[in-house]
Motif scaffolding. Sequence first.
Motif, PDB file in Angstrom:
ATOM      1  N   ARG A 115      -5.831  -3.334  -2.292  1.00 32.06           N
ATOM      2  CA  ARG A 115      -6.795  -2.633  -1.363  1.00 32.06           C
ATOM      3  C   ARG A 115      -7.601  -3.745  -0.558  1.00 32.06           C
ATOM      4  NH1 ARG A 115     -11.529  -0.353  -0.226  1.00 32.06           N
ATOM      5  NH2 ARG A 115     -11.594   1.818   0.673  1.00 32.06           N
ATOM      6  N   PHE A 152      -9.602   5.982  -0.286  1.00 30.83           N
ATOM      7  CA  PHE A 152      -9.187   5.050  -1.453  1.00 30.83           C
ATOM      8  C   PHE A 152      -7.726   4.499  -1.050  1.00 30.83           C
ATOM      9  CE2 PHE A 152      -6.206   4.381  -5.209  1.00 30.83           C
ATOM     10  CZ  PHE A 152      -7.128   4.082  -6.098  1.00 30.83           C
ATOM     11  N   THR A 192       2.176   1.950  -3.328  1.00 30.19           N
ATOM     12  CA  THR A 192       1.300   2.495  -4.143  1.00 30.19           C
ATOM     13  C   THR A 192       1.270   4.109  -4.144  1.00 30.19           C
ATOM     14  OG1 THR A 192       0.156   0.435  -4.284  1.00 30.19           O
ATOM     15  CG2 THR A 192      -0.846   2.527  -5.296  1.00 30.19           C
ATOM     16  N   LEU A 215      -2.702   2.106 -10.298  1.00 28.53           N
ATOM     17  CA  LEU A 215      -3.912   2.222  -9.249  1.00 28.53           C
ATOM     18  C   LEU A 215      -4.899   0.965  -9.661  1.00 28.53           C
ATOM     19  CD1 LEU A 215      -4.355   5.890  -9.650  1.00 28.53           C
ATOM     20  CD2 LEU A 215      -3.262   4.749  -7.881  1.00 28.53           C
ATOM     21  N   THR A 216      -5.105   0.648 -10.955  1.00 29.99           N
ATOM     22  CA  THR A 216      -5.921  -0.404 -10.965  1.00 29.99           C
ATOM     23  C   THR A 216      -5.584  -1.809 -10.317  1.00 29.99           C
ATOM     24  OG1 THR A 216      -6.362   0.256 -13.435  1.00 29.99           O
ATOM     25  CG2 THR A 216      -7.120  -2.169 -12.796  1.00 29.99           C
ATOM     26  N   GLU A 220     -10.717  -5.618   1.367  1.00 27.48           N
ATOM     27  CA  GLU A 220     -12.265  -5.268   1.161  1.00 27.48           C
ATOM     28  C   GLU A 220     -12.844  -4.985   2.490  1.00 27.48           C
ATOM     29  OE1 GLU A 220     -14.195  -8.408  -0.862  1.00 27.48           O
ATOM     30  OE2 GLU A 220     -12.608  -8.707  -2.263  1.00 27.48           O
ATOM     31  N   TYR A 262      -3.982  -1.798  -7.504  1.00 26.94           N
ATOM     32  CA  TYR A 262      -3.771  -1.631  -6.205  1.00 26.94           C
ATOM     33  C   TYR A 262      -5.321  -1.871  -5.651  1.00 26.94           C
ATOM     34  CZ  TYR A 262      -5.104   0.862  -1.980  1.00 26.94           C
ATOM     35  OH  TYR A 262      -5.462   1.446  -0.892  1.00 26.94           O
ATOM     36  N   LYS A 263      -6.342  -1.219  -6.455  1.00 30.58           N
ATOM     37  CA  LYS A 263      -7.749  -1.446  -6.441  1.00 30.58           C
ATOM     38  C   LYS A 263      -8.250  -2.667  -6.434  1.00 30.58           C
ATOM     39  CE  LYS A 263     -12.020   1.264  -7.318  1.00 30.58           C
ATOM     40  NZ  LYS A 263     -12.705   2.250  -8.112  1.00 30.58           N
ATOM     41  N   ASP A 264      -7.921  -3.500  -7.431  1.00 28.04           N
ATOM     42  CA  ASP A 264      -8.317  -4.721  -7.529  1.00 28.04           C
ATOM     43  C   ASP A 264      -7.648  -5.722  -6.644  1.00 28.04           C
ATOM     44  OD1 ASP A 264     -10.178  -3.613  -9.738  1.00 28.04           O
ATOM     45  OD2 ASP A 264      -8.990  -4.292 -11.231  1.00 28.04           O
ATOM     46  N   THR A 294       0.817  -1.328  -0.185  1.00 31.34           N
ATOM     47  CA  THR A 294      -0.112  -0.029  -0.016  1.00 31.34           C
ATOM     48  C   THR A 294       0.798   1.170   0.080  1.00 31.34           C
ATOM     49  OG1 THR A 294      -1.727  -1.254   0.811  1.00 31.34           O
ATOM     50  CG2 THR A 294      -1.781   1.379   1.431  1.00 31.34           C
ATOM     51  N   LEU A 336     -12.838   6.725  -2.851  1.00 27.56           N
ATOM     52  CA  LEU A 336     -12.916   5.926  -3.851  1.00 27.56           C
ATOM     53  C   LEU A 336     -13.571   6.703  -5.060  1.00 27.56           C
ATOM     54  CD1 LEU A 336     -14.036   2.577  -1.940  1.00 27.56           C
ATOM     55  CD2 LEU A 336     -12.091   2.616  -3.284  1.00 27.56           C
TER      56      LEU A 336
END
Length: 302
Positions: free
Chosen positions: A210, A218, A149, A202-203, A212, A205-207, A146, A169
């Motif tokens: 990060r 974000f 990123t 970022l994609t 749940e 990281y988010k998918d 994290t 987000l």
Amino acid sequence: MTTIQHHIHSQKEANIPFRTYIAKFLEGLQAKNTSNETISGYKKDLEMINRFLEERYNGIVMLHDIKTQDLEDYLNGLSRERKYQPASVNRHLCTMRSFYNFAIKRDWTNVHAAAPIDPLKAPTKERTYIDEKEYHELVQAIDHPTIKTIVQFLFYTGLRIAECLNLTLDDVDIDNLNIHVKHGKGDKERNVPISAKLSPILTEYKDIIRPEISSKRFFALEKTGKVSDVYVNYILHKTTAKLGWKKVITCHILRHSFASNLVKKDVHVVHIQKLLGHSDLKTTSRYVHSNYDQLAKAVAVL
């Protein structure tokens, strides 16, 4: 207001302690949506000045008691006894001037005790920044996914760390390659484009990275649902120590690196100003570096 009424009003104002006016000044800044960092800095400076004056006068100090000489002696003490750098002494002077400007507007006093004082000459220092090669070396050495990123994000967007960590987000629109900064310095909004290099980071990281969790932030950790700037700077310090770097790298250095690398690639300073969210071009110009090779190329043009 008649002359007599004004005189009575002035007498009442004269009986209010300086420390009360400090509180009123800070409230006025809050009403103007001044950033918490700026208010906190002013509060610290003015409380130090008040302590100095109360020690000097051996009791509570009224605003009308304060003379220019008192403020000059205070600033000289910062310089000579506390060994403050000229830039830090000048910051205290700036705080005094802001207070007196406000006080005169509010009719608390008609004397600007800080106006006759000249700032100290402060040497301009070249700011530390990292180039793209150093950036890749730094990122590869960060173990925390994290924080890695966040470091990449800061280097490719130039956001202030507070702006970055407060993003929700909804603020980061990867599909439309846009970051909506809602609460910049002075509570200003701006949009910052997501570059082609940052988008896949970022994609991922988010998918994948990060957690749940229900947090709307974000950038979030599983335990707290957010990330602190102190923790990011701690990981940066730990990583640079591991690399054996003498450079001190902080979140703000990454913002500065973003600007400096754009300047090296001949991006117009006005575009950099808008990306950084500076209201004054003078602030942006401090980020402009000229290394010796660039200077040599410049004189070769003649």
